[in-house]
Design a protein around this motif. Structure first.
Motif, PDB file in Angstrom:
ATOM      1  N   VAL A  12      30.603  28.659  22.620  1.00 58.42           N
ATOM      2  CA  VAL A  12      31.096  27.447  23.342  1.00 58.42           C
ATOM      3  C   VAL A  12      31.440  27.782  24.766  1.00 58.42           C
ATOM      4  N   SER A  14      32.749  26.565  27.864  1.00 58.86           N
ATOM      5  CA  SER A  14      33.422  25.228  28.399  1.00 58.86           C
ATOM      6  C   SER A  14      33.511  25.168  29.822  1.00 58.86           C
ATOM      7  N   ASP A  15      33.452  23.945  30.469  1.00 51.44           N
ATOM      8  CA  ASP A  15      33.641  23.805  32.119  1.00 51.44           C
ATOM      9  C   ASP A  15      34.537  24.633  32.557  1.00 51.44           C
ATOM     10  N   TYR A  16      34.677  24.965  33.877  1.00 51.53           N
ATOM     11  CA  TYR A  16      35.587  25.671  34.484  1.00 51.53           C
ATOM     12  C   TYR A  16      37.168  25.101  34.344  1.00 51.53           C
ATOM     13  N   ASP A  17      38.030  25.827  33.929  1.00 54.42           N
ATOM     14  CA  ASP A  17      39.339  25.211  33.744  1.00 54.42           C
ATOM     15  C   ASP A  17      40.401  25.769  34.978  1.00 54.42           C
ATOM     16  N   TRP A  20      42.911  28.606  34.465  1.00 53.21           N
ATOM     17  CA  TRP A  20      42.439  29.988  34.226  1.00 53.21           C
ATOM     18  C   TRP A  20      43.199  31.136  34.890  1.00 53.21           C
ATOM     19  N   THR A  48      36.071  33.759  33.872  1.00 54.27           N
ATOM     20  CA  THR A  48      37.008  32.840  33.854  1.00 54.27           C
ATOM     21  C   THR A  48      37.620  32.945  35.302  1.00 54.27           C
ATOM     22  N   PRO A  54      31.608  27.748  34.502  1.00 54.83           N
ATOM     23  CA  PRO A  54      31.698  27.631  33.244  1.00 54.83           C
ATOM     24  C   PRO A  54      31.823  28.963  32.239  1.00 54.83           C
ATOM     25  N   SER A  55      32.611  28.913  31.329  1.00 54.82           N
ATOM     26  CA  SER A  55      32.785  29.971  30.586  1.00 54.82           C
ATOM     27  C   SER A  55      33.223  29.888  29.192  1.00 54.82           C
ATOM     28  N   LYS A  56      32.938  31.297  28.194  1.00 56.05           N
ATOM     29  CA  LYS A  56      33.765  31.074  27.195  1.00 56.05           C
ATOM     30  C   LYS A  56      35.382  30.968  27.524  1.00 56.05           C
ATOM     31  N   PRO A  57      36.275  30.216  26.982  1.00 57.53           N
ATOM     32  CA  PRO A  57      37.499  29.969  27.473  1.00 57.53           C
ATOM     33  C   PRO A  57      38.478  31.448  27.023  1.00 57.53           C
ATOM     34  N   ARG A 147      24.884  28.667  29.411  1.00 59.71           N
ATOM     35  CA  ARG A 147      24.938  27.660  28.520  1.00 59.71           C
ATOM     36  C   ARG A 147      23.583  27.665  27.617  1.00 59.71           C
TER      37      ARG A 147
END
Length: 185
Positions: A12, A14-17, A20, A48, A54-57, A147
């Motif tokens: 997955v 994910s959108d940028y958090d 991080w 991250t 976006p990244s794998k979290p 993605r």
């Protein structure tokens, strides 16, 4: 190399958090306390570390040491006490570094890459990160690739990683030229 399937299911991205960087800073303090003078530098690398990407979290940490052999003797136990698992089987895929991961048995929350700062991959990871931070169009292109690979690779992390190799190589070369040009100004 035959690396296990990805964590607890499909890959997955994910959108940028925006949390991080704080998660990195928190972990960096713990590692500094655990390793003391053995850690010459601790950098936030990987997707991250690039705002908006976006990244794998999974928080990627790059830890610089004077000697990989000394680190193998003195740093594994303190990192294991922090919940990291040393993955010696990754040595054939990522020579010149010690690789650790942390978190439940997939999905993982942290990857720690330990290497000598003189190793070519030290500079490559930092210049790639810095270039993506400074060049939004490159970061967006990388996001599109990640993605698409996550969708096509399903849980095959090796296919996901190798699928990014061409972009990473090309962008790292551009990043080195960009940095050299900035120095010449």
């Amino acid at each position: 190399m035959n690396v296990e399937k990805y964590g607890a299911g499909s890959i997955v991205v994910s959108d940028y958090d925006p949390n991080w960087p704080a998660l990195f800073a928190q972990e960096r303090k713990r590692i500094e306390q655990a390793l003391g003078a053995f850690a010459l530098a601790i950098e936030h690398v990987g997707s991250t570390a690039v705002p908006g990407l976006p990244s794998k979290p999974i928080i990627d940490l790059l830890v610089g040491v004077r000697s990989l052999e000394e680190a193998r003797q003195r740093c594994i136990n303190p990192l294991e006490a922090l919940g990291y698992v040393y993955m010696p089987e990754y040595a054939s895929w990522i020579p010149g570094e010690l690789f650790f991961r942390k978190g439940p048995p997939g999905p993982w929350t942290h990857h720690l890459h330990m290497m000598e700062q003189s190793h070519p991959n030290w500079d490559a990871r930092l210049v790639f990160r810095d270039y993506l931070r400074a060049h939004g169009e490159a970061a967006r292109a990388y996001a599109d690739i990640k993605r698409a690979l996550a969708a096509s690779s399903k849980d095959d992390i090796e296919a996901y990683r190798t699928g990014k190799d061409g972009f990473v190589r090309e962008t790292t070369a551009k990043a080195r030229a960009w940095r050299a040009a900035a120095r010449d100004q």
